[in-house]
Design a protein around this motif. Structure first.
Motif, short mmCIF file in Angstrom:
data_model
loop_
_atom_site.label_atom_id
_atom_site.label_comp_id
_atom_site.label_asym_id
_atom_site.label_seq_id
_atom_site.Cartn_x
_atom_site.Cartn_y
_atom_site.Cartn_z
N MET A 1 0.46 -1.12 -0.14
CA MET A 1 0.23 0.01 -0.35
C MET A 1 1.09 0.94 0.39
N PRO A 2 0.22 2.69 -0.99
CA PRO A 2 1.82 3.21 -1.40
C PRO A 2 1.58 4.02 -0.01
N ILE A 3 1.95 5.02 0.29
CA ILE A 3 2.25 6.12 1.32
C ILE A 3 1.84 7.36 0.61
N HIS A 4 0.57 8.32 0.75
CA HIS A 4 0.71 9.14 -0.12
C HIS A 4 0.62 10.50 0.71
N LEU A 5 1.62 11.56 0.06
CA LEU A 5 2.38 13.00 1.28
C LEU A 5 1.77 13.83 0.09
N LEU A 6 0.83 15.07 0.58
CA LEU A 6 0.55 16.16 0.08
C LEU A 6 1.53 17.37 -0.16
N ILE A 7 1.81 17.41 -0.81
CA ILE A 7 3.61 18.24 -0.87
C ILE A 7 2.39 20.21 -1.26
N ILE A 8 2.86 21.17 -0.33
CA ILE A 8 2.56 22.61 -0.37
C ILE A 8 3.39 23.49 -1.32
N ASP A 9 3.83 23.54 -2.11
CA ASP A 9 4.96 24.56 -2.43
C ASP A 9 4.55 25.02 -3.86
N ASP A 10 4.63 26.17 -4.10
CA ASP A 10 4.70 26.45 -5.22
C ASP A 10 5.95 26.92 -6.00
N ASN A 11 6.80 26.11 -5.76
CA ASN A 11 8.53 25.29 -6.52
C ASN A 11 8.49 24.34 -7.28
N PRO A 12 8.12 24.40 -8.33
CA PRO A 12 8.03 23.28 -9.07
C PRO A 12 9.82 22.29 -9.36
N ASN A 13 10.79 22.84 -8.89
CA ASN A 13 12.22 22.43 -9.16
C ASN A 13 11.82 21.00 -7.79
N LEU A 14 11.46 21.55 -6.16
CA LEU A 14 10.79 21.46 -5.22
C LEU A 14 10.43 19.88 -5.65
N LEU A 15 9.50 20.18 -5.90
CA LEU A 15 8.64 19.16 -7.04
C LEU A 15 8.59 17.43 -7.56
N ARG A 16 10.11 18.23 -8.65
CA ARG A 16 10.52 17.18 -8.82
C ARG A 16 11.75 16.20 -8.18
N ALA A 17 12.25 17.39 -7.46
CA ALA A 17 13.88 16.94 -6.55
C ALA A 17 13.02 15.65 -5.12
N LEU A 18 11.78 15.98 -5.02
CA LEU A 18 11.09 14.99 -3.90
C LEU A 18 10.51 14.05 -4.76
N THR A 19 10.08 13.87 -6.06
CA THR A 19 9.98 12.78 -5.98
C THR A 19 10.91 11.52 -6.77
N ARG A 20 12.14 12.61 -7.03
CA ARG A 20 12.96 11.74 -8.01
C ARG A 20 13.79 11.28 -6.19
N LEU A 21 13.33 11.97 -5.60
CA LEU A 21 14.32 11.16 -4.15
C LEU A 21 13.52 10.47 -3.83
N LEU A 22 11.90 10.61 -3.12
CA LEU A 22 10.97 9.30 -2.44
C LEU A 22 10.57 8.62 -2.62
N CYS A 23 10.50 8.71 -4.74
CA CYS A 23 9.92 7.74 -4.98
C CYS A 23 10.90 6.95 -5.36
N ALA A 24 12.40 6.87 -5.79
CA ALA A 24 13.20 5.97 -5.94
C ALA A 24 13.33 4.90 -4.84
N HIS A 25 13.25 5.70 -3.25
CA HIS A 25 13.19 4.60 -2.16
C HIS A 25 11.91 4.72 -1.73
N GLN A 26 10.98 4.89 -2.33
CA GLN A 26 9.93 4.73 -0.91
C GLN A 26 8.16 4.11 -2.52
N ASP A 27 7.40 3.60 -1.44
CA ASP A 27 6.50 3.53 -2.49
C ASP A 27 5.41 4.87 -1.90
N CYS A 28 5.36 5.40 -3.02
CA CYS A 28 5.19 7.17 -2.12
C CYS A 28 3.93 7.57 -3.27
N VAL A 29 3.13 7.81 -2.77
CA VAL A 29 2.22 8.80 -4.51
C VAL A 29 2.74 9.82 -3.69
N LEU A 30 2.70 11.37 -4.50
CA LEU A 30 3.08 12.74 -4.66
C LEU A 30 2.00 12.90 -4.66
#
Length: 205
Positions: A1-30
């Motif tokens: 079962m994936p963990i769902h995280l809500l990212i509340i930020d208007d910086n698209p670079n942060l979202l891409r960095a988090l996607t790359r980091l978290l989805c590489a290590h964890q079963d996450c849905v952002l």
């Protein structure tokens, strides 16, 4: 079962960095929001288990969203991280820190999320069946986890570097952040030179 995280930020670079980091290590849905109404929709529509809230959203949304969490979604407060950039003066008040999971300094502090997610996964039993979750995912549009390639479109040098590093098990927050910085600064030609050199020096498995 994936963990769902809500990212509340208007910086698209942060979202891409988090996607790359978290989805590489964890079963996450952002999921991503920048407005109070979108936050409510995500929290009501998904089994959100963690919230990352930036300190300086446009239109003064940050304190509004934090107040929404405290008043309407109090169980989420202890799983909320307050974020600010390393070179920014955080816009949080002492009262904002009461009861939250902690503070993340972007980008260096993002590696704190990995052990926290491990603990979160152990403490949350799966509340939704897979069929229920699939229904929710179909009904509410979410941000794509990774940029998809069009049929026949070759991978960019940056995508190839990302895949190669993940394949080597070398992926972490520092590399994810470095790749984001390179993507902002380098041309495709310059990135291809780096990729070719990387392939040349990469040891055989």
């Amino acid at each position: 079962m994936p963990i769902h995280l809500l990212i509340i930020d208007d910086n698209p670079n942060l979202l891409r960095a988090l996607t790359r980091l978290l989805c590489a290590h964890q079963d996450c849905v952002l999921h991503r929001s920048t407005e109070d109404a979108d936050v409510r929709q995500n929290l009501n529509g998904f089994n959100i288990q963690g919230v990352l809230l930036d300190h300086d959203l446009a239109k003064g949304q940050s304190p509004i969203i934090l107040r929404t969490l405290r008043e309407d979604f109090p169980s989420m407060v202890s799983n909320t991280w307050l974020m600010h950039g390393a070179l920014e003066i955080p816009q949080w008040t002492p009262n904002d820190f009461v009861g939250v999971a902690g503070t993340l300094v972007k980008p260096q502090g993002l590696n704190q999320l990995i052990p926290w997610l491990d603990q979160l996964r152990q403490s949350y039993p799966p509340p939704l069946s897979s069929e229920t979750l699939k229904t929710l995912l179909r009904s509410v549009p979410a941000e794509p986890e990774e940029p998809s390639l069009s049929p026949g479109k070759p991978a960019t040098p940056f995508q190839e570097l990302e895949w190669a590093l993940k394949d080597r098990g070398a992926w972490n927050v520092e590399i994810a952040t470095l790749l984001e910085a390179l993507e902002e600064r380098l041309s495709t030609h310059e990135a291809q030179i780096i990729l070719d050199r990387f392939k040349f020096k990469r040891p055989n498995v």
